[in-house]
Every structure is written in structure tokens, then in C-alpha cells.
Design a protein around this motif. Structure first.
Motif, PDB file in Angstrom:
ATOM      1  N   TYR A  41       3.188   5.863  60.727  1.00  0.00           N
ATOM      2  CA  TYR A  41       2.940   4.939  59.692  1.00  0.00           C
ATOM      3  C   TYR A  41       2.310   4.235  60.487  1.00  0.00           C
ATOM      4  O   TYR A  41       1.171   3.175  60.185  1.00  0.00           O
ATOM      5  CB  TYR A  41       3.481   4.076  58.613  1.00  0.00           C
ATOM      6  CG  TYR A  41       3.678   4.657  56.658  1.00  0.00           C
ATOM      7  CD1 TYR A  41       2.672   5.699  56.134  1.00  0.00           C
ATOM      8  CD2 TYR A  41       5.239   5.123  57.018  1.00  0.00           C
ATOM      9  CE1 TYR A  41       2.708   6.114  55.281  1.00  0.00           C
ATOM     10  CE2 TYR A  41       5.431   6.472  55.646  1.00  0.00           C
ATOM     11  CZ  TYR A  41       4.058   6.318  54.812  1.00  0.00           C
ATOM     12  OH  TYR A  41       4.589   6.682  54.131  1.00  0.00           O
ATOM     13  N   ALA A  43       8.263  -3.176  53.293  1.00  0.00           N
ATOM     14  CA  ALA A  43       7.560  -2.403  53.192  1.00  0.00           C
ATOM     15  C   ALA A  43       5.628  -3.149  53.220  1.00  0.00           C
ATOM     16  O   ALA A  43       4.922  -1.474  52.089  1.00  0.00           O
ATOM     17  CB  ALA A  43       8.205  -1.462  53.044  1.00  0.00           C
ATOM     18  N   GLY A 102       2.646  -3.204  54.210  1.00  0.00           N
ATOM     19  CA  GLY A 102       1.504  -2.140  54.761  1.00  0.00           C
ATOM     20  C   GLY A 102       0.983  -2.537  55.226  1.00  0.00           C
ATOM     21  O   GLY A 102       0.393  -3.785  55.495  1.00  0.00           O
ATOM     22  N   ASN A 146      -1.846  -3.872  50.313  1.00  0.00           N
ATOM     23  CA  ASN A 146      -2.499  -3.617  48.932  1.00  0.00           C
ATOM     24  C   ASN A 146      -1.879  -4.368  48.004  1.00  0.00           C
ATOM     25  O   ASN A 146      -2.123  -4.827  47.079  1.00  0.00           O
ATOM     26  CB  ASN A 146      -1.947  -2.322  48.622  1.00  0.00           C
ATOM     27  CG  ASN A 146      -3.482  -1.389  49.604  1.00  0.00           C
ATOM     28  OD1 ASN A 146      -4.376  -2.041  49.793  1.00  0.00           O
ATOM     29  ND2 ASN A 146      -2.785  -0.143  49.959  1.00  0.00           N
ATOM     30  N   GLU A 190       7.907  -5.431  57.376  1.00  0.00           N
ATOM     31  CA  GLU A 190       6.633  -4.680  57.292  1.00  0.00           C
ATOM     32  C   GLU A 190       7.710  -3.766  59.001  1.00  0.00           C
ATOM     33  O   GLU A 190       7.388  -4.965  60.191  1.00  0.00           O
ATOM     34  CB  GLU A 190       5.294  -4.812  57.475  1.00  0.00           C
ATOM     35  CG  GLU A 190       4.661  -3.775  58.110  1.00  0.00           C
ATOM     36  CD  GLU A 190       4.677  -2.313  57.308  1.00  0.00           C
ATOM     37  OE1 GLU A 190       5.046  -1.719  55.647  1.00  0.00           O
ATOM     38  OE2 GLU A 190       4.449  -1.581  58.281  1.00  0.00           O
ATOM     39  N   SER A 191       7.210  -2.951  59.269  1.00  0.00           N
ATOM     40  CA  SER A 191       7.582  -2.232  60.701  1.00  0.00           C
ATOM     41  C   SER A 191       6.242  -2.183  61.209  1.00  0.00           C
ATOM     42  O   SER A 191       6.814  -2.671  63.405  1.00  0.00           O
ATOM     43  CB  SER A 191       8.327  -0.963  60.787  1.00  0.00           C
ATOM     44  OG  SER A 191       7.534  -0.216  60.343  1.00  0.00           O
ATOM     45  N   ASP A 196      12.647  -3.696  61.402  1.00  0.00           N
ATOM     46  CA  ASP A 196      12.613  -2.710  60.153  1.00  0.00           C
ATOM     47  C   ASP A 196      13.403  -2.792  59.724  1.00  0.00           C
ATOM     48  O   ASP A 196      13.887  -3.903  59.483  1.00  0.00           O
ATOM     49  CB  ASP A 196      13.418  -1.226  61.478  1.00  0.00           C
ATOM     50  CG  ASP A 196      14.038  -0.228  60.142  1.00  0.00           C
ATOM     51  OD1 ASP A 196      15.088  -0.080  59.590  1.00  0.00           O
ATOM     52  OD2 ASP A 196      14.077   0.004  61.040  1.00  0.00           O
ATOM     53  N   ILE A 197      13.003  -2.834  57.963  1.00  0.00           N
ATOM     54  CA  ILE A 197      14.051  -3.091  56.752  1.00  0.00           C
ATOM     55  C   ILE A 197      15.073  -3.464  57.421  1.00  0.00           C
ATOM     56  O   ILE A 197      15.916  -4.503  56.620  1.00  0.00           O
ATOM     57  CB  ILE A 197      13.544  -2.634  55.189  1.00  0.00           C
ATOM     58  CG1 ILE A 197      11.931  -2.906  55.547  1.00  0.00           C
ATOM     59  CG2 ILE A 197      14.449  -2.937  54.726  1.00  0.00           C
ATOM     60  CD1 ILE A 197      11.415  -1.895  54.303  1.00  0.00           C
ATOM     61  N   GLY A 226       6.383  -1.385  46.767  1.00  0.00           N
ATOM     62  CA  GLY A 226       5.211  -0.571  46.991  1.00  0.00           C
ATOM     63  C   GLY A 226       5.386   0.953  47.118  1.00  0.00           C
ATOM     64  O   GLY A 226       5.268   0.899  48.969  1.00  0.00           O
ATOM     65  N   PHE A 227       5.806   2.006  46.964  1.00  0.00           N
ATOM     66  CA  PHE A 227       5.537   3.811  48.008  1.00  0.00           C
ATOM     67  C   PHE A 227       6.245   3.198  49.059  1.00  0.00           C
ATOM     68  O   PHE A 227       6.010   4.104  50.294  1.00  0.00           O
ATOM     69  CB  PHE A 227       4.797   4.236  48.101  1.00  0.00           C
ATOM     70  CG  PHE A 227       3.451   3.773  46.386  1.00  0.00           C
ATOM     71  CD1 PHE A 227       3.529   4.999  45.991  1.00  0.00           C
ATOM     72  CD2 PHE A 227       2.742   2.385  46.571  1.00  0.00           C
ATOM     73  CE1 PHE A 227       2.618   4.336  45.016  1.00  0.00           C
ATOM     74  CE2 PHE A 227       2.321   3.101  45.200  1.00  0.00           C
ATOM     75  CZ  PHE A 227       2.309   3.811  44.646  1.00  0.00           C
TER      76      PHE A 227
HETATM   77  C1  LIG Z   1       4.180   4.310  52.548  1.00  0.00           C
HETATM   78  S1  LIG Z   1       3.481   2.804  52.607  1.00  0.00           S
HETATM   79  C2  LIG Z   1       3.658   1.596  51.461  1.00  0.00           C
HETATM   80  C3  LIG Z   1       2.715   0.525  51.927  1.00  0.00           C
HETATM   81  C4  LIG Z   1       2.665  -0.679  50.705  1.00  0.00           C
HETATM   82  N1  LIG Z   1       3.613  -0.594  50.810  1.00  0.00           N
HETATM   83  C5  LIG Z   1       1.731   0.102  49.785  1.00  0.00           C
HETATM   84  O1  LIG Z   1       1.873   0.539  48.680  1.00  0.00           O
HETATM   85  O2  LIG Z   1       0.483   0.333  50.251  1.00  0.00           O
HETATM   86  C6  LIG Z   1       5.098   2.668  53.486  1.00  0.00           C
HETATM   87  C7  LIG Z   1       4.511   1.465  54.733  1.00  0.00           C
HETATM   88  O3  LIG Z   1       6.348   1.123  55.305  1.00  0.00           O
HETATM   89  C8  LIG Z   1       6.526   0.726  56.182  1.00  0.00           C
HETATM   90  N2  LIG Z   1       7.351   1.390  57.317  1.00  0.00           N
HETATM   91  C9  LIG Z   1       8.004   2.277  57.396  1.00  0.00           C
HETATM   92  N3  LIG Z   1       9.359   2.366  57.451  1.00  0.00           N
HETATM   93  C10 LIG Z   1       9.693   1.398  57.793  1.00  0.00           C
HETATM   94  C11 LIG Z   1      10.446   0.455  58.210  1.00  0.00           C
HETATM   95  N4  LIG Z   1      11.978   1.297  58.303  1.00  0.00           N
HETATM   96  N5  LIG Z   1      11.120  -0.801  57.739  1.00  0.00           N
HETATM   97  C12 LIG Z   1      10.337  -1.435  57.880  1.00  0.00           C
HETATM   98  N6  LIG Z   1       8.964  -0.625  57.515  1.00  0.00           N
HETATM   99  C13 LIG Z   1       9.095   0.653  57.576  1.00  0.00           C
HETATM  100  C14 LIG Z   1       5.393   1.612  56.992  1.00  0.00           C
HETATM  101  O4  LIG Z   1       4.897   0.898  58.047  1.00  0.00           O
HETATM  102  C15 LIG Z   1       4.204   1.934  55.753  1.00  0.00           C
HETATM  103  O5  LIG Z   1       3.450   0.714  55.938  1.00  0.00           O
END
Ligand SMILES: C[S@@+](CC[C@H](N)C(=O)[O-])C[C@H]1O[C@@H](n2cnc3c(N)ncnc32)[C@H](O)[C@@H]1O
Length: 270
Positions: free
Chosen positions: A21, A101, A103, A106, A122-123, A148-149, A164-165
Motif C-alpha cells: 500500500y 487504515a 489510506g 476517502n 494508517e501505516s 501499525d494498527i 473501509g476496506f
Molecule cells: C485497502 S486500503 C483502504 C484505504 C481506505 N480506508 C479506503 O477505503 O480508501 C488499506 C489501507 O490500510 C493500510 N494498512 C495496511 N496495513 C496496515 C497496518 N498493519 N496498520 C495500519 N494501516 C495499514 C494501507 O496503507 C492502506 O492505506
């Protein structure tokens, strides 16, 4: 394989998906336009569904479709986005929301208009930079926690938690822990909303085994040419409802016809 080995492999996958990501920050928001091509209706709030399906339209089955079929799918998508947003707009978010997360922002964009404060975990610092640019002045209401969450110890509780997602990227053996974190971060009476992809037809049959601890992986590429193994699990509504109920929450999971699975819920007052 013993549990430590399983967890080492899960850790590696979690690291790889963070890296994936990080590389996707710049093109994440244009992905939907790639998927449905130029016939995509620009009025659709496409940012809410950036298409969590990699940088190429593979896997969507859309490449071989006619423009009429693509139009029909774009209309269907618009309708389903409206359906979910109608539900989301009725969730009582309260004053202070925790978004996980976040991102490219959005959902943050939409949340921030309705509340006083957002804390967003958000990572990827690259994702956060895109979000801040999109939010403009409203970014003043958002505190981004670049972490990291799974390593996040929050020092507050929140009126609502939104993601989301994200839940499809949570490994099966971390789900109970993840749901317990969400429950801990919510104030009593606090609300939950999340959305994710609905299992596509071709993987729907793999979703049925609810006792499985085996994660589903996808190999995703990026515009820069990298290949990353990410976790993409599809949880049934029953499994999700039970997982959150085990942590003292009441949630209800629904699906739209084709694209989305979403949930609303709350942590009851004691
Ligand atoms: C599928 S995207 C979703 C982004 C946003 N929520 C959306 O709906 O557009 C997943 C997001 O999770 C973040 N992510 C992935 N692993 C993570 C973690 N362990 N801790 C925090 N964020 C993380 C990624 O960087 C990415 O921005």
C-alpha cells in the motif's frame, strides 16, 4: 507447522501488505477509473470505492467486456455506493471518530464534515500525505497516527470507529484480537461502521468454511513493477457478527447485490 511458524508467516504477510500500500499511495485513487474506463460517471463518489483490486484491472473480469456491460456495471456500482452511503450517513458518529487504515482519506473526507475530531491510524506516511492534500483545511481536525494498527495502544476511547476496506486484510488468527481492540477503543454506547468488498462469485465458495484458520492470499502488482503477497479474506456475516459479539458488541452485517459488504453496530452501555 506450529503456531509460532504460522505467526511468523502472518507477520511477513502483514509487512508485505504495508509495503504494497505504501507503493500504491499515488495511484490508489485513480484505480476505479482504470477499472471502469472513461465511461465511468464522474458524479459517482468514486473515491469511496477506489477498487481494492491492484493497479491493473485484472481479476475484475472487465477487460473483455463490452462498453455496454461496463456502463451497466458502473451504474450498478453507483447505485450500491449510494445504498451504503445512505446507511453510513445515518450512523451517529458523535464528536470524536477513530478511523482505522485511513489510506488516502476517502472516508476521512466524509467523516470530517460531520464531527469535531478524527483520529486516523494508517501505516503509510505516503498515504497520509495524499490524504492531507485532499482534506485541505479540514486536515486540521484530523490527527494522523502513522502506525501499525496491531501495535497501536490508543490513550483515549472514541464515540465511533470506522474502517473501509480493511477487515479483509486482517489475518484470521488476529481477528479475535482485532475485534477486542475495536471494542476497547469504543466508548460504551459507541458506534461501529465498516465496509469491504463482497466476495466475488469466483471465490464465494471459499468463504463458506467458517472454522478455517487459513488465510486467503492475493498476489498484487504495482505500477512500479513490484509483486506483493497480500491477505484478502472474505468473512461471512455470521462469522463477523459472532467475532464482535464475543467482544461484547452487537453488529449487523449486510451486503449489496454485487460489490459491498458493510456493517453497523455498537458497544452496549453496561
Ligand atoms: C485497502 S486500503 C483502504 C484505504 C481506505 N480506508 C479506503 O477505503 O480508501 C488499506 C489501507 O490500510 C493500510 N494498512 C495496511 N496495513 C496496515 C497496518 N498493519 N496498520 C495500519 N494501516 C495499514 C494501507 O496503507 C492502506 O492505506
Amino acid at each position: 507447522m506450529n503456531f509460532d511458524e504460522v505467526d511468523a508467516s502472518v507477520r511477513q504477510a502483514l509487512d508485505e501488505q504495508k509495503l504494497y500500500y505504501k507503493c500504491r499511495a499515488q495511484d490508489y485513487d485513480i484505480n476505479l477509473a482504470t477499472i471502469v474506463d472513461s465511461s465511468f460517471d464522474p458524479d459517482i463518489p468514486g473515491g469511496l470505492y477506489s477498487g481494492d483490486r491492484g493497479s491493473q484491472p485484472k481479476g475484475t473480469g472487465l477487460t473483455s467486456q463490452t462498453s455496454q456491460e461496463i456502463d451497466a456495471l458502473a451504474n450498478q456500482l453507483a447505485m450500491e455506493i449510494d445504498q451504503v452511503l445512505t446507511v453510513f450517513d445515518q450512523v451517529q458518529l458523535g464528536e470524536h471518530v477513530l478511523e482505522l487504515a485511513s489510506g488516502t482519506g476517502n472516508w476521512t473526507q466524509r467523516i470530517v464534515k460531520r464531527v469535531d475530531r478524527v483520529t486516523a491510524i494508517e501505516s503509510s506516511v505516503e498515504m497520509v500525505a495524499v490524504a492531507i492534500a485532499k482534506l485541505g483545511e479540514e486536515s486540521n481536525k484530523v490527527r494522523f497516527v502513522i502506525k501499525d494498527i496491531f501495535d497501536s495502544e490508543m490513550d483515549a476511547t472514541y464515540d465511533s470507529v470506522v474502517f473501509g476496506f480493511w477487515i479483509s486484510h486482517v489475518p484470521r488468527n488476529r481477528m479475535a484480537h482485532f475485534c477486542s481492540m475495536v471494542s476497547k477503543w469504543l466508548k460504551p454506547g459507541g458506534q461501529l461502521f465498516f465496509i469491504d468488498d463482497k466476495a466475488p462469485m469466483e471465490v464465494a465458495s471459499m468463504v463458506q468454511d467458517e472454522s478455517s484458520q487459513i488465510d486467503r492470499y492475493e498476489l498484487r502488482d504495482t505500477a512500479q513493477g513490484g509483486n506483493y503477497r497480500i491477505i484478502k479474506n472474505y468473512y461471512t456475516s455470521n462469522v463477523l457478527e459472532k467475532l464482535f459479539s464475543d467482544q461484547g458488541m452487537a453488529i449487523s452485517v449486510s451486503s449489496t447485490n454485487k460489490f459491498f459488504q458493510y456493517a453497523t453496530g455498537f458497544k452496549p452501555n453496561p
